[in-house]
Design a protein around this motif. Structure first.
Motif, PDB file in Angstrom:
ATOM      1  N   LEU A  55       0.790  -1.220   0.038  1.00 52.17           N
ATOM      2  CA  LEU A  55      -0.091  -0.054  -0.066  1.00 52.17           C
ATOM      3  C   LEU A  55       0.811   1.357   0.032  1.00 52.17           C
ATOM      4  O   LEU A  55       0.518   2.192  -0.726  1.00 52.17           O
ATOM      5  CB  LEU A  55      -0.908   0.055   1.421  1.00 52.17           C
ATOM      6  N   GLU A  56       1.848   1.184   0.679  1.00 45.17           N
ATOM      7  CA  GLU A  56       3.042   2.089   0.629  1.00 45.17           C
ATOM      8  C   GLU A  56       4.425   1.616   0.978  1.00 45.17           C
ATOM      9  O   GLU A  56       4.264   0.620   1.577  1.00 45.17           O
ATOM     10  CB  GLU A  56       2.753   3.086   1.885  1.00 45.17           C
ATOM     11  N   THR A  84      -1.631   5.945  -6.209  1.00 43.99           N
ATOM     12  CA  THR A  84      -3.143   5.315  -5.854  1.00 43.99           C
ATOM     13  C   THR A  84      -4.039   5.784  -7.179  1.00 43.99           C
ATOM     14  O   THR A  84      -3.652   6.593  -7.998  1.00 43.99           O
ATOM     15  CB  THR A  84      -3.571   6.089  -4.655  1.00 43.99           C
ATOM     16  N   LYS A  85      -5.411   5.310  -6.974  1.00 40.47           N
ATOM     17  CA  LYS A  85      -6.248   5.733  -8.048  1.00 40.47           C
ATOM     18  C   LYS A  85      -6.445   7.200  -8.272  1.00 40.47           C
ATOM     19  O   LYS A  85      -7.121   7.801  -9.101  1.00 40.47           O
ATOM     20  CB  LYS A  85      -7.663   4.905  -7.665  1.00 40.47           C
ATOM     21  N   GLU A  86      -6.229   7.770  -6.893  1.00 37.43           N
ATOM     22  CA  GLU A  86      -6.142   9.293  -6.757  1.00 37.43           C
ATOM     23  C   GLU A  86      -5.337  10.142  -7.262  1.00 37.43           C
ATOM     24  O   GLU A  86      -5.171  11.353  -7.241  1.00 37.43           O
ATOM     25  CB  GLU A  86      -6.791   9.774  -5.346  1.00 37.43           C
ATOM     26  N   GLY A  87      -4.231   9.032  -7.714  1.00 29.49           N
ATOM     27  CA  GLY A  87      -2.880   9.877  -8.298  1.00 29.49           C
ATOM     28  C   GLY A  87      -1.938  10.298  -7.440  1.00 29.49           C
ATOM     29  O   GLY A  87      -0.813  10.954  -7.566  1.00 29.49           O
TER      30      GLY A  87
END
Length: 221
Positions: A104-105, A149-152
């Motif tokens: 995730l990170e 992420t999907k949000e950039g």
């Protein structure tokens, strides 16, 4: 070629002869489909499978044989099934040469967060599974993840913000944009994907990157 395939193909290039390699679920298990010809590796799954091959074709599945993601797989000569205790003895005993895991990170110090946190009252995402064991037991840790992420937002950070799975465990990070190596001096940009510039990687990366004089192009054909 989609993003996940690009990452999986590049990750498969890390396989070397005689390695015992553990593959996590998601993009990592896809790497088993792209092992280079002539490279002989022993794939290990934490659910107790040792020496398996690519995913099984539709209609040829063995319902008792699957990888860590629950996807039906093929067996290779010498394949064996062991109980979960023995599987984790292999992992914790330092017998895994390399593990490829999702994240995730991940940050420039090699810290990694790859398990979910509570998202509502009494509701949680996926548990940590065997990640902590693999991150501390494997001799080399490769992270495969989308760059953002999907949000950039960048998933390659100066410092992880989520609960860590392990500190300083990551050796190599592979995304659809770049390959980065964690070193004692920092995060070194080693390769960029075809058509991707160093400038683009820097812009989409929160972490500080060390840029060597020569950055190679990632081979994903």
């Amino acid at each position: 070629m989609n993003i996940k395939t690009i990452i999986a193909k590049r990750a498969a290039q890390e396989f070397k002869d005689c390695m015992v390699v553990n593959l996590g679920f998601g993009i990592p298990v896809m790497a088993a489909n792209y092992i280079q010809e002539g490279v002989d590796v022993i794939l290990q799954s934490e659910n107790g499978v040792l020496s398996f091959g690519p995913n099984a074709n539709l209609g040829e599945e063995d319902p008792t044989l699957c990888n860590a993601a629950g996807v039906p797989i093929t067996s290779l000569p010498g394949c064996c099934i062991v109980d979960i205790d023995t599987s984790f003895l292999i992992i914790r005993g330092g017998h895994v040469d390399m593990t490829i895991l999702g994240a995730l990170e991940v940050d420039q110090e090699g810290n990694i967060a790859n398990w979910a946190i509570p998202y509502a009252d009494g509701r949680y995402g996926p548990g940590v599974g065997g990640a902590m064991d693999l991150l501390t037991g494997a001799k080399k840790v490769v992270v495969t993840t989308t760059h953002t992420t999907k949000e950039g937002k960048s998933k390659i950070l100066k410092k992880c913000t989520m609960p860590l799975s392990a500190k300083g465990a990551v050796d190599l990070i592979i995304t659809e944009l770049a390959v980065m190596e964690v070193t004692t001096k920092g995060l070194v940009l080693k390769e960029t994907a075809p058509g991707v510039t160093v400038k683009e990687v820097i812009q989409k990366t929160d972490a500080d990157l060390i840029i060597p004089n020569e950055v190679c192009e990632m081979k994903v054909s």
